[in-house]
Design an enzyme around this catalytic site. Structure first.
Site, short mmCIF file in Angstrom:
data_model
loop_
_atom_site.label_atom_id
_atom_site.label_comp_id
_atom_site.label_asym_id
_atom_site.label_seq_id
_atom_site.Cartn_x
_atom_site.Cartn_y
_atom_site.Cartn_z
N ALA A 1 0.82 -1.22 0.00
CA ALA A 1 0.00 0.00 0.00
C ALA A 1 0.85 1.27 0.00
CB ALA A 1 -0.92 -0.02 1.21
N HIS A 2 0.17 2.40 -0.05
CA HIS A 2 0.87 3.70 -0.11
C HIS A 2 1.74 3.93 1.12
CE1 HIS A 2 -3.27 5.45 1.31
NE2 HIS A 2 -2.79 4.64 2.18
#
Lengths: 343, 343, 343
Positions: B235-236
């Protein structure tokens, strides 16, 4: 379609108005007056009574005053027959080779193949008769594809993979990428070369975004008639038996073997180098960490026989209360002990 | 290949017929008479005794009367050496740019690059020397790719991502898509803009259908030498340390940090905004819900130290029986209490 | 950008040097002297005191002597405003149709569409105004796409799917592939035809490599404003309610219904044919095996109310000790019993 047409297709008998027009099939709760719904047996009677559907396909013994019924021996069989009538032909390229496709010299296509836009077929690839390679498919060099196989848009099949007849592979799936194998030496992970391949036998279906990795040596095998859902991982050297069913987001680790007709629920996982016997059924999220005997039904993290897991899950719900109970019993024992010593 | 050739490649000594011809490597259970198998140590002796293989690579002390043996100091090392000989060259496009590739003005390619059919390279992208962009790769504007990096068919790299040298990204993986960030206001989820990017350092491998999201600000980082399997979610703003190994279907949530050489088993998950220390090993399905100290070995949902989890799993198997036992003890206590009050 | 510019963008007031130049936003631990960091409230004071950041966005009451501060009412709101300024425009093709795109006769594009290289649009497809179809997108025949929708590179949308306005679908996602439905008869799994479709309503976001399967009949529906992450599986006939948030690697099995604003954590799973009430929040790895009432917060394998699951997890940690304790209590009872019989 009319009630009469549906009754003919499914081999049912009409109780009510044969001439009603129908606009599709819907579940009993959401079907509207112009739609056909279904109720397999008497357990559905209550929901059918409240349904707004115009017409219902019903099994023996199901009643619904005021609604036209199409009565059949088997509702699931009738729905299957109906869907076979209603389903539109699949979205495949037309026969022939689209001018934007890139076929390497030495690639061969059987007759009646359909090759869509932007397809790439590598040197030495051999594609059987009546195959569909949808838009953007990539077949590496020396790939073999059997007759009537359908590869969805964006499917990637790397070099030397063998795919059987009547196989269906969903969009953006990847077959034959190198497996996840490293050898730690000198402080770094050195890639283990993957000299093997993948064999996908006849009548296999793979879903979308599913990955089947190339073997280190020999072949990763998906045996005939196995059906695999979307987003599934099949690692290097795995053997998936005939007729297995693997639901979405399941993963099978390296060199594990699944016997014929194994069923894995969604998110289930199989450890590397273990053997799962013929006909084993594993529920969703089963984390299979050791060999499993033929025919077992298993569940849980880690997976255990289903009945045992059920008892454990029920028992863990009582665990907080049990802790209290044991504290209370200890106090009562202490009191008995103290009474014994100080009578 | 002959026994003599294999012995030379792996630095082994032959006990038996050097001239035998071999048709590949297979596990001890499935190898046939024309095949080479392997048995690392004496624990394999029983299986080797039953094997139909023609020849076996064996470690010190392993015996198998009647079978030609190639004896080596380390069987895994010998297999690695053998696979390096046997593996065919990877399925990559030839040097040069395929005429169907679309390179934006202002994109630059280093020398000796191989750009396959239907590749798209955006404006300002800079690709190093000796890179392979397989069929259908998409590089967005201003992407940077280091020397000798290989992007498999269908890989998508969105704008401004930086990829190092000797990186390998498997087919249909997606690097640099916006992360999953929303701000709930006015009854709707408003998208949080992602002003950051992704940095993939040298010698990283990513598998097929793996996703690495763009950071909200700064960079999502996959540090040098990390190896990530298929169908993994990063994820980010995640930081994956050097030399980490992440198995298939694992997921790391936003802004989590993995120290160097962390290992995640298949289906493992890491919660957002936590820190997993250097060298932590998490088993398959480990649900890591809080910070983990350097070097811990963890397992379970939620993840706990491995030994503790093992004790808990063993204990839960006894739980249904324990509930009965406690009921029985309570009856015995009641009986003692009653005897005390009514002696 | 300077401190003064940032303060204007976010509606904050400067305490310190307005003229400082900033090179981006970074978390408090990693921000360097030229960077902006943030500290929402007094709980961050310690970390902010140790930070090397040049400037901090701070909420009411946060102090940091010696550092220039931009004080705002809401730090998350200010970050959102700042990211909206900083985020570069998304990586989309320019307006117009790239010459390598293949549009079937009878496909229609609204005005101001951007169609990238190697896109394929099937016959009868209707694309609204201002849409972006990135490189390699495949739209099957009779697909409908609403205005201002963005389909990332490699997205596959199969025939007859309906997509609303302002929808965003991430790279390599697959919409409308046949669901995973088989009917076992005659010893083989016969494919159930999928006569239905998929409807994706307005303002939905789907991540990368996410799959939404076609319904057997009727439609699989992703209702307005739902946001779905990467690598998520949505099976046939599922109904995802308005404003749902589904994290990466989650899966929803056939015909399950999620009410509006349901939240599923990463790796969560929903069984087929169940109903999850409005506003339910399921943690990561929640295995939802039965209907869930509106507003419940659930966790675990199988999923249970969150508080109960927390008590059970805490209790299982004490289970090995409890087993010992019960054995000890039994010995004490035995000793009391023996004393009673042999006083």
């Amino acid at each position: 379609m009319t009630v009469r047409m549906v009754a003919e297709w499914v081999g049912g008998s009409v109780e009510g108005d044969e001439s009603l027009r129908l606009e599709g099939l819907a579940p009993v709760e959401s079907a509207g007056p112009g739609q056909l719904t279904f109720a397999a047996d008497a357990r559905w009677a209550g929901r059918l009574a409240r349904s707004r559907a115009g017409v219902a396909l019903v099994g023996p013994g199901v009643q619904r005053p005021g609604m036209t019924l199409i009565r059949v021996a088997s509702v699931p069989g009738a729905i299957l027959a109906l869907l076979e009538r209603l389903a539109e032909p699949e979205d495949l390229p037309p026969r022939g080779v689209h001018p934007t496709a890139v076929l390497a010299p030495g690639a061969s296509l059987g007759k009646d193949c359909a090759v869509g836009p932007h397809v790439v077929v590598g040197a030495g690839a051999r594609v059987g008769e009546g195959c569909s390679l949808c838009a953007g498919v990539y077949l590496g060099p020396d790939v073999t594809v059997g007759d009537r196989t359908v590869l969805g848009p964006g499917v990637v099949v790397r070099a030397r993979v063998t795919i059987g007849r009547n196989v269906r592979i969903g969009p953006n799936s990847v077959i034959g990428h190198d497996g996840f194998g490293y050898h730690f030496s000198g402080g770094v992970h050195r890639k283990v070369p993957h000299a093997g391949t993948v064999v996908i036998e006849d009548d296999v279906d793979l879903g979308a975004c599913t990955c089947v990795d190339r073997a280190k040596f020999g072949s990763t095998v998906i045996a005939a008639g196995a059906k695999i859902d979307n987003l599934v991982q099949i690692a290097h050297n795995v053997q998936v038996g005939k007729g297995c069913l693997l639901a979405a987001l399941a993963g099978v680790a390296g060199s594990a073997e699944l016997g014929d007709f194994v069923v894995l629920g969604g998110h289930a996982g199989v450890r590397d180098n273990i053997s799962v016997g013929r006909g084993v059924q594993a529920s969703a999220f089963a984390a299979i960490a050791g060999d499993v005997r033929e025919g077992e039904i298993i569940a849980g993290v880690p997976a255990r026989p289903w009945k045992e897991e059920g008892r454990i899950v029920a028992a863990t719900a009582k665990l907080p209360e049990l802790l209290k109970k044991v504290r209370e019993l200890e106090a009562r024992i202490r009191s008995l002990e103290s009474a014994r010593h100080n009578p």
